[in-house]
Design an enzyme around this catalytic site. Structure first.
Site, PDB file in Angstrom:
ATOM      1  N   CYS A   1     -41.409 -64.475 -27.273  1.00 53.91           N
ATOM      2  CA  CYS A   1     -40.250 -63.592 -27.435  1.00 53.91           C
ATOM      3  C   CYS A   1     -39.046 -64.275 -28.065  1.00 53.91           C
ATOM      4  CB  CYS A   1     -39.862 -63.001 -26.085  1.00 53.91           C
ATOM      5  SG  CYS A   1     -41.138 -61.931 -25.379  1.00 53.91           S
TER       6      CYS A   1
ATOM      7  N   HIS B   1     -32.684 -60.111 -26.881  1.00 51.79           N
ATOM      8  CA  HIS B   1     -34.086 -59.705 -26.919  1.00 51.79           C
ATOM      9  C   HIS B   1     -34.242 -58.461 -26.053  1.00 51.79           C
ATOM     10  CE1 HIS B   1     -38.319 -59.462 -26.412  1.00 51.79           C
ATOM     11  NE2 HIS B   1     -38.362 -60.052 -25.241  1.00 51.79           N
TER      12      HIS B   1
ATOM     13  N   ASN C   1     -40.510 -53.102 -26.413  1.00 50.67           N
ATOM     14  CA  ASN C   1     -40.439 -54.564 -26.474  1.00 50.67           C
ATOM     15  C   ASN C   1     -41.512 -55.083 -27.428  1.00 50.67           C
ATOM     16  OD1 ASN C   1     -40.603 -57.323 -26.061  1.00 50.67           O
ATOM     17  ND2 ASN C   1     -40.686 -57.217 -23.835  1.00 50.67           N
TER      18      ASN C   1
END
Length: 328
Positions: free
Chosen positions: A115, A255, A285
C-alpha cells in the site's frame, strides 16, 4: 545536469469499467444492508473484467499523466511501476508498460511496496530527477479483485482495482517537489496481510490449496492499530523535516485503506477534516494506487495551485509505510 528539485507536472488515472456496489458483496456474504459502508466508508469499487490487464490499466493512467504534463513520451527517462499484482511473476511489468507507452528512452522497473509503494516510488523518482535532471513517470496500479478470497469478509469488502500516475519534472524552485520524507517498516508484523503461497518460500504445488494463493488479513483490528500509528508517526516526521506544521497543509491525501483509519490519522496530526481528500467511497482500496488516483481526481475537481503543500501518508502489508510532504 541535475536539478535543484522536482515538481509534480502531470496527473492521470484509470479504473476498470465494471462498478461493483456494496449490495452485491453484502448479499453474497450474508451481511445486512449498509454493513460495509458503516465499517469502511466504501459504497462501491471497480473490478477488472476478463480482458483487463495490469499493464493496460497502468498504461492508460500513464498516458494521461504524460499528456497532462505537456511533454512527449520520449522525454521520460525512467518509469517506476508500484504494484503488488504484476501481470506475471517474471518478467516485471514495467518494461511492458514503457513499451506500450512508446517510452523509447526510458528505463523501467517494478517496485513491490504494497500500500505504501507509491510513496517509495515517488521518493526514488525525486532523487533521480534531482540527480539526472530528467522527467520520471511514476505509476501505481493493482488488480486486487483477482487476489481476493471471496469467502473472507475482511478482504472481500475492501479491495479494488485502479491505476494512478504522476510525472515528476526538474525544477529550480526550492519550494516544489518533496520537501519532507519519512519512510518506515516493521517486519515483526510481516504476516498481518499476506498471500501465503506462490513465492519461493511456498511455491505452487499440487498440495497447495487454491485459497492459499489468495489474499488474507490475519487480524483486521491489529492492522488498523498499526496503520494509524505508522501513518501518524511518519506524517509528523515528514512535516518536521519540511519545517511545516499541520496548519500549513493545504490538502491531506492519505492512502484510502479505510475511512476510519485516515480520519484517525488526520485527528492525530491535527489536520482539519475538510482538508482530507476522500475517494474511498466510490473507488475502494486499490493499495498503492489509491494516492495517485486521489491526486488525479482531486486535480480534476480543483487543480493544484502554486504554493500548495500536500501531505501524503500510507501504511500496509509488510509492514511498510511512509509520508511525503510535497510543494506544488
Amino acid at each position: 545536469m541535475g536539478a535543484r528539485s522536482s515538481r509534480l507536472a502531470g496527473f492521470g488515472h484509470c479504473v476498470p469499467h465494471r462498478r461493483v456496489e456494496n449490495t452485491e458483496i453484502e448479499e453474497r456474504l450474508g451481511l445486512e444492508a449498509g454493513w460495509i459502508e458503516r465499517r469502511t466508508g466504501i459504497r462501491a469499487r471497480h473490478w477488472a473484467e476478463p480482458g483487463d490487464t495490469l499493464s493496460g490499466l497502468a498504461a492508460r493512467a500513464g498516458a494521461a499523466a504524460i499528456r497532462d504534463a505537456g511533454i512527449v513520451p520520449g522525454d521520460i527517462a525512467l518509469t517506476l511501476l508500484a504494484t503488488s499484482t504484476p501481470d506475471h511473476l517474471l518478467p516485471p511489468s514495467a518494461p511492458l508498460l514503457a513499451h506500450q507507452l512508446g517510452l523509447a528512452n526510458s528505463g523501467a522497473i517494478d517496485l513491490a511496496g504494497a500500500c505504501s509503494g507509491f510513496l517509495y516510488a515517488l521518493t526514488l523518482a525525486d532523487g533521480f530527477v534531482r540527480a539526472q535532471g530528467r522527467p520520471v513517470l511514476v505509476v501505481a496500479a493493482n488488480i486486487l479483485s483477482r487476489r481476493i478470497n471471496p469467502a473472507e469478509r475482511a478482504s472481500a469488502v475492501l479491495f479494488a482495482d485502479a491505476a494512478g500516475a504522476v510525472v515528476l519534472m526538474p525544477s529550480e524552485a526550492a519550494d516544489t517537489g518533496l520537501l519532507g520524507v519519512d519512510l518506515a517498516s516493521d517486519g515483526s508484523r510481516y504476516d498481518l496481510i499476506s498471500i501465503p503461497a506462490g513465492g519461493s518460500n511456498r511455491p505452487f504445488a499440487a498440495d497447495v490449496a487454491a485459497s492459499e494463493c489468495l489474499m488474507t488479513m490475519r487480524d483486521g483490528r491489529e492492522m488498523y492499530t498499526q496503520a494509524v500509528g505508522m501513518m501518524s508517526l511518519c506524517g509528523e516526521r515528514a512535516l518536521a523535516k519540511a519545517e511545516l506544521a499541520a496548519a500549513d497543509v493545504s490538502r491531506f491525501i492519505p492512502h484510502q485503506a479505510n475511512a476510519r483509519i485516515f480520519d484517525a490519522v488526520s485527528s492525530h496530526l491535527g489536520i482539519e477534516a475538510e482538508k482530507t481528500v476522500r475517494t474511498i467511497m466510490d473507488y475502494g482500496n486499490s493499495s498503492a494506487a489509491t494516492i495517485p488516483l486521489s491526486l488525479s481526481l482531486a486535480h480534476q475537481v480543483t487543480p493544484f495551485a502554486a504554493g500548495e503543500k500536500l501531505l501524503l501518508t500510507a501504511a500496509g502489508a509488510g509492514l511498510t509505510g511512509g509520508a511525503c510532504v510535497i510543494g506544488i
